[in-house]
Design a protein around this motif. Structure first.
Motif, PDB file in Angstrom:
ATOM      1  N   THR A  50       0.835  -1.207   0.000  1.00  0.00           N
ATOM      2  CA  THR A  50       0.000   0.000   0.000  1.00  0.00           C
ATOM      3  C   THR A  50       0.866   1.252   0.000  1.00  0.00           C
ATOM      4  O   THR A  50       0.636   2.179  -0.782  1.00  0.00           O
ATOM      5  CB  THR A  50      -0.932  -0.012   1.229  1.00  0.00           C
ATOM      6  OG1 THR A  50      -1.726  -1.195   1.205  1.00  0.00           O
ATOM      7  CG2 THR A  50      -1.841   1.200   1.241  1.00  0.00           C
ATOM      8  N   ILE A  51       1.870   1.277   0.858  1.00  0.00           N
ATOM      9  CA  ILE A  51       2.747   2.447   0.940  1.00  0.00           C
ATOM     10  C   ILE A  51       3.540   2.624  -0.349  1.00  0.00           C
ATOM     11  O   ILE A  51       3.677   3.739  -0.858  1.00  0.00           O
ATOM     12  CB  ILE A  51       3.703   2.302   2.151  1.00  0.00           C
ATOM     13  CG1 ILE A  51       2.909   2.328   3.443  1.00  0.00           C
ATOM     14  CG2 ILE A  51       4.745   3.407   2.154  1.00  0.00           C
ATOM     15  CD1 ILE A  51       3.723   1.961   4.658  1.00  0.00           C
ATOM     16  N   GLU A 140     -10.186  -3.194   6.163  1.00  0.00           N
ATOM     17  CA  GLU A 140     -10.708  -2.060   5.395  1.00  0.00           C
ATOM     18  C   GLU A 140      -9.537  -1.366   4.690  1.00  0.00           C
ATOM     19  O   GLU A 140      -9.002  -0.379   5.188  1.00  0.00           O
ATOM     20  CB  GLU A 140     -11.421  -1.080   6.322  1.00  0.00           C
ATOM     21  CG  GLU A 140     -12.599  -1.695   7.069  1.00  0.00           C
ATOM     22  CD  GLU A 140     -13.221  -0.720   8.038  1.00  0.00           C
ATOM     23  OE1 GLU A 140     -13.347   0.471   7.671  1.00  0.00           O
ATOM     24  OE2 GLU A 140     -13.572  -1.139   9.141  1.00  0.00           O
ATOM     25  N   PRO A 141      -9.131  -1.871   3.516  1.00  0.00           N
ATOM     26  CA  PRO A 141      -7.927  -1.366   2.842  1.00  0.00           C
ATOM     27  C   PRO A 141      -7.969   0.120   2.496  1.00  0.00           C
ATOM     28  O   PRO A 141      -6.957   0.809   2.620  1.00  0.00           O
ATOM     29  CB  PRO A 141      -7.836  -2.200   1.571  1.00  0.00           C
ATOM     30  CG  PRO A 141      -8.748  -3.353   1.759  1.00  0.00           C
ATOM     31  CD  PRO A 141      -9.740  -2.967   2.797  1.00  0.00           C
ATOM     32  N   LYS A 142      -9.118   0.631   2.072  1.00  0.00           N
ATOM     33  CA  LYS A 142      -9.181   2.053   1.697  1.00  0.00           C
ATOM     34  C   LYS A 142      -8.980   2.947   2.906  1.00  0.00           C
ATOM     35  O   LYS A 142      -8.290   3.962   2.831  1.00  0.00           O
ATOM     36  CB  LYS A 142     -10.523   2.360   1.023  1.00  0.00           C
ATOM     37  CG  LYS A 142     -10.629   1.773  -0.366  1.00  0.00           C
ATOM     38  CD  LYS A 142     -11.926   2.147  -1.019  1.00  0.00           C
ATOM     39  CE  LYS A 142     -12.009   1.518  -2.409  1.00  0.00           C
ATOM     40  NZ  LYS A 142     -13.277   1.809  -3.067  1.00  0.00           N
ATOM     41  N   ARG A 143      -9.588   2.568   4.019  1.00  0.00           N
ATOM     42  CA  ARG A 143      -9.457   3.364   5.237  1.00  0.00           C
ATOM     43  C   ARG A 143      -8.015   3.362   5.732  1.00  0.00           C
ATOM     44  O   ARG A 143      -7.467   4.402   6.105  1.00  0.00           O
ATOM     45  CB  ARG A 143     -10.389   2.830   6.328  1.00  0.00           C
ATOM     46  CG  ARG A 143     -10.476   3.729   7.536  1.00  0.00           C
ATOM     47  CD  ARG A 143     -11.533   3.246   8.514  1.00  0.00           C
ATOM     48  NE  ARG A 143     -11.092   2.098   9.258  1.00  0.00           N
ATOM     49  CZ  ARG A 143     -10.343   2.154  10.361  1.00  0.00           C
ATOM     50  NH1 ARG A 143      -9.940   3.313  10.813  1.00  0.00           N
ATOM     51  NH2 ARG A 143      -9.999   1.066  11.004  1.00  0.00           N
ATOM     52  N   LYS A 147      -5.307   6.470   6.176  1.00  0.00           N
ATOM     53  CA  LYS A 147      -4.639   6.668   7.467  1.00  0.00           C
ATOM     54  C   LYS A 147      -3.118   6.683   7.295  1.00  0.00           C
ATOM     55  O   LYS A 147      -2.433   7.536   7.863  1.00  0.00           O
ATOM     56  CB  LYS A 147      -5.061   5.544   8.422  1.00  0.00           C
ATOM     57  CG  LYS A 147      -4.524   5.651   9.812  1.00  0.00           C
ATOM     58  CD  LYS A 147      -5.070   4.506  10.666  1.00  0.00           C
ATOM     59  CE  LYS A 147      -4.513   4.522  12.060  1.00  0.00           C
ATOM     60  NZ  LYS A 147      -5.013   3.401  12.869  1.00  0.00           N
ATOM     61  N   LEU A 148      -2.592   5.768   6.498  1.00  0.00           N
ATOM     62  CA  LEU A 148      -1.157   5.706   6.259  1.00  0.00           C
ATOM     63  C   LEU A 148      -0.653   6.967   5.567  1.00  0.00           C
ATOM     64  O   LEU A 148       0.363   7.548   5.958  1.00  0.00           O
ATOM     65  CB  LEU A 148      -0.799   4.478   5.422  1.00  0.00           C
ATOM     66  CG  LEU A 148      -0.897   3.130   6.134  1.00  0.00           C
ATOM     67  CD1 LEU A 148      -0.842   1.993   5.128  1.00  0.00           C
ATOM     68  CD2 LEU A 148       0.194   2.992   7.174  1.00  0.00           C
ATOM     69  N   LYS A 149      -1.373   7.400   4.533  1.00  0.00           N
ATOM     70  CA  LYS A 149      -0.955   8.585   3.786  1.00  0.00           C
ATOM     71  C   LYS A 149      -0.979   9.831   4.662  1.00  0.00           C
ATOM     72  O   LYS A 149      -0.044  10.631   4.650  1.00  0.00           O
ATOM     73  CB  LYS A 149      -1.847   8.777   2.564  1.00  0.00           C
ATOM     74  CG  LYS A 149      -1.354   9.846   1.630  1.00  0.00           C
ATOM     75  CD  LYS A 149      -2.125   9.844   0.339  1.00  0.00           C
ATOM     76  CE  LYS A 149      -1.494  10.798  -0.661  1.00  0.00           C
ATOM     77  NZ  LYS A 149      -2.165  10.740  -1.950  1.00  0.00           N
ATOM     78  N   ALA A 150      -2.044   9.968   5.445  1.00  0.00           N
ATOM     79  CA  ALA A 150      -2.146  11.124   6.337  1.00  0.00           C
ATOM     80  C   ALA A 150      -1.020  11.115   7.365  1.00  0.00           C
ATOM     81  O   ALA A 150      -0.427  12.160   7.662  1.00  0.00           O
ATOM     82  CB  ALA A 150      -3.503  11.121   7.038  1.00  0.00           C
TER      83      ALA A 150
END
Length: 172
Positions: A50-51, A140-143, A147-150
């Protein structure tokens, strides 16, 4: 099968409990515990993908930092720890306490939680921002991606007193 026949068979065979050799059980348990990976777990790989898909580059398990954090983003001064809910006792439905050998498991899991807290304090004391991603959060992958990006893009350091303009000395 009639009840009398079942009872007769059970009595003839004896109790159905297997006879355990404690050394064999201990060796088997050790083999099972060794097979549980510490690195590259499915939740960790999912977070890394994801990152990476967001365009961030990172280091894995940096040996120069205490506790060898899972994911280190040096230029953002951010660390992401991916914890399994059971091993680190998150408190969700995945973090149940084993019913057998509680005298072993309770202190072991408590030590994990204490060590995690001490490591976070140590890393934050060194100026790192630390985010813990729990295994159950990954449902919940989108959530979790938001959260990671923020977290990565926020430059706020944790537990650092903020200065207001009125109390700081300004040169005129």
């Amino acid at each position: 099968m009639p009840k009398k026949a079942k009872d007769a068979r059970r009595n003839a065979v004896g109790p159905r409990r297997p006879i355990f050799d404690p050394e064999a059980v201990g060796a088997a348990r050790s083999r099972i515990m060794r097979s549980i990976p510490q690195k590259d777990t499915k939740p960790e790989v999912l977070v890394r993908k994801t990152i990476h898909a967001m365009g961030f580059r990172f280091r894995l398990h940096d040996r120069n930092l205490p506790s060898r954090p899972d994911i280190v983003l040096r230029c953002h001064k951010a660390i992401i720890q991916v914890h399994g809910c059971f091993w680190h006792q998150h408190g969700c439905s995945l973090s149940s306490i084993p019913r057998t050998r509680t005298e072993y498991w309770l202190p072991k899991l408590a030590r994990n939680v204490e060590r995690d807290a001490a490591n976070v304090r140590l890393l934050e004391g060194m100026g790192w921002r630390v985010l813990t991603v729990w295994e159950c959060d990954l449902k919940e992958p989108k959530r979790i991606a938001r959260k990671l990006k923020a977290f990565i893009l926020s430059r706020q350091t944790l537990r650092k007193p903020s200065r207001s303009l009125s109390t700081s000395k300004r040169s005129r």
